[in-house]
Design a protein around this motif. Structure first.
Motif, PDB file in Angstrom:
ATOM      1  N   ARG A   1      -1.858  -7.673  -1.096  1.00 30.21           N
ATOM      2  CA  ARG A   1      -0.709  -7.632  -1.485  1.00 30.21           C
ATOM      3  C   ARG A   1      -0.223  -6.386  -0.431  1.00 30.21           C
ATOM      4  O   ARG A   1       0.256  -6.278   0.177  1.00 30.21           O
ATOM      5  CB  ARG A   1      -0.672  -6.442  -2.539  1.00 30.21           C
TER       6      ARG A   1
ATOM      7  N   ASP B   1       3.276   2.788  -2.965  1.00 30.75           N
ATOM      8  CA  ASP B   1       2.773   1.165  -3.675  1.00 30.75           C
ATOM      9  C   ASP B   1       2.029   1.094  -4.124  1.00 30.75           C
ATOM     10  O   ASP B   1       1.693  -0.307  -4.706  1.00 30.75           O
ATOM     11  CB  ASP B   1       3.197   0.601  -2.019  1.00 30.75           C
ATOM     12  N   VAL B   2       0.604   1.819  -3.858  1.00 29.14           N
ATOM     13  CA  VAL B   2      -0.115   1.405  -5.308  1.00 29.14           C
ATOM     14  C   VAL B   2      -0.924   2.555  -5.472  1.00 29.14           C
ATOM     15  O   VAL B   2      -1.437   3.612  -5.180  1.00 29.14           O
ATOM     16  CB  VAL B   2      -0.996   0.609  -4.404  1.00 29.14           C
TER      17      VAL B   2
ATOM     18  N   TYR C   1       6.869   6.271  -6.899  1.00 25.09           N
ATOM     19  CA  TYR C   1       6.826   5.531  -7.311  1.00 25.09           C
ATOM     20  C   TYR C   1       8.204   4.924  -6.235  1.00 25.09           C
ATOM     21  O   TYR C   1       8.860   4.691  -6.272  1.00 25.09           O
ATOM     22  CB  TYR C   1       7.243   4.884  -8.967  1.00 25.09           C
TER      23      TYR C   1
ATOM     24  N   GLY D   1       8.825  -1.294  -6.795  1.00 27.06           N
ATOM     25  CA  GLY D   1       7.543  -2.578  -6.988  1.00 27.06           C
ATOM     26  C   GLY D   1       6.522  -2.031  -6.850  1.00 27.06           C
ATOM     27  O   GLY D   1       4.827  -2.813  -6.719  1.00 27.06           O
ATOM     28  N   CYS D   2       6.559  -0.169  -7.061  1.00 36.24           N
ATOM     29  CA  CYS D   2       4.485  -0.450  -7.128  1.00 36.24           C
ATOM     30  C   CYS D   2       4.021  -0.382  -8.249  1.00 36.24           C
ATOM     31  O   CYS D   2       4.136  -0.626  -9.299  1.00 36.24           O
ATOM     32  CB  CYS D   2       5.049   1.796  -7.388  1.00 36.24           C
ATOM     33  N   TRP D   3       2.758  -0.397  -8.193  1.00 35.62           N
ATOM     34  CA  TRP D   3       1.396  -1.153  -8.928  1.00 35.62           C
ATOM     35  C   TRP D   3       0.426  -0.195  -8.773  1.00 35.62           C
ATOM     36  O   TRP D   3       0.505   0.897  -8.240  1.00 35.62           O
ATOM     37  CB  TRP D   3       1.192  -2.041  -7.814  1.00 35.62           C
TER      38      TRP D   3
ATOM     39  N   PHE E   1       8.083   0.303 -15.589  1.00 37.55           N
ATOM     40  CA  PHE E   1       6.997  -0.179 -15.537  1.00 37.55           C
ATOM     41  C   PHE E   1       6.831  -1.767 -16.665  1.00 37.55           C
ATOM     42  O   PHE E   1       7.332  -1.100 -17.711  1.00 37.55           O
ATOM     43  CB  PHE E   1       5.341  -0.127 -15.695  1.00 37.55           C
TER      44      PHE E   1
ATOM     45  N   LEU F   1       1.412  -6.031 -14.889  1.00 34.18           N
ATOM     46  CA  LEU F   1       1.578  -7.413 -14.006  1.00 34.18           C
ATOM     47  C   LEU F   1       0.441  -7.966 -14.280  1.00 34.18           C
ATOM     48  O   LEU F   1       0.233  -9.229 -14.200  1.00 34.18           O
ATOM     49  CB  LEU F   1       1.364  -7.324 -12.877  1.00 34.18           C
TER      50      LEU F   1
ATOM     51  N   ARG G   1       3.254  -2.611 -12.911  1.00 34.25           N
ATOM     52  CA  ARG G   1       4.902  -3.346 -11.612  1.00 34.25           C
ATOM     53  C   ARG G   1       5.948  -2.031 -12.220  1.00 34.25           C
ATOM     54  O   ARG G   1       5.533  -2.203 -13.253  1.00 34.25           O
ATOM     55  CB  ARG G   1       4.809  -4.345 -11.592  1.00 34.25           C
TER      56      ARG G   1
END
Length: 191
Positions: free
Chosen positions: A14, A84-85, A111, A114-116, A168, A171, A186
């Motif tokens: 990603r 993002d992560v 966050y 789409g932040c993981w 969240f 995922l 996610r």
């Protein structure tokens, strides 16, 4: 101990697909982590300064986490960038469920869409008294350095953690050979 990760390759892919991603790591900074994530042209930030969440937990002060207070004190003043992560490693299983929920809630404004969020929860009966020092090998393995098991594991179920993380969704999950489950969530508010 070194274990193959089932989710780090997904995170790395990603990041490679989205250069200039921002990664927040609550673990100890290491050269391997820096190389692993920066090869994807990502920016990595560590929450490792004195009194930070990681230091409090590594020193065995999970009971003092409530004193840490507002998470904003751990970020660069004026930095409005979102992440993002976010890598929590095994920290969430070393704090109470309400403290984990509060910590995750304090990060909402950081966050990115789409932040993981990645974290580990042991499915065995015991966990070390303090979080492990975790490093990454360049072939997608986690290298653990930890003290012997010393307390009962909370064994938070993925659906329970999902309830603690408004916005969240689960995922992906991956159970490693040592009984530790990797979690990847996610951020998708409103979906």
């Amino acid at each position: 101990m070194t274990l193959r990760s089932g989710l780090l390759p997904l995170i790395r892919a990603r990041l490679q697909d989205h250069p200039r991603s921002r990664v927040l790591d609550f673990g100890l900074p290491t050269t391997n982590k820096l190389v692993y994530f920066s090869r994807c042209r990502s920016r990595i930030f560590w929450n490792n300064w004195p009194g930070g969440v990681g230091e409090v937990l590594r020193s065995g002060g999970a009971g003092e986490l409530a004193k840490v207070g507002d998470m904003k004190q751990f970020f660069i003043p004026g930095d409005t960038g979102r992440f993002d992560v976010i890598l929590f490693w095994d920290y969430l299983e070393h704090i109470s469920f309400p403290a984990a929920r509060d910590l995750l809630g304090q990060l909402v404004e950081y966050y990115a869409p789409g932040c993981w969020v990645y974290f580990l929860i042991s499915q065995s009966s015991g966990v070390p008294i303090r979080p492990a020092d975790i490093d990454i090998t360049l072939d997608h393995c986690l290298r653990y350095t930890t003290v012997p098991e010393a307390r009962t594991a909370p064994r938070y179920a993925p659906k329970v953690m999902e309830q603690a993380m408004p916005g969240f969704q689960i995922l992906k999950l991956y159970l490693m050979k040592n009984g530790v489950q990797e979690h990847l969530f996610r951020f998708a508010p409103g979906s």
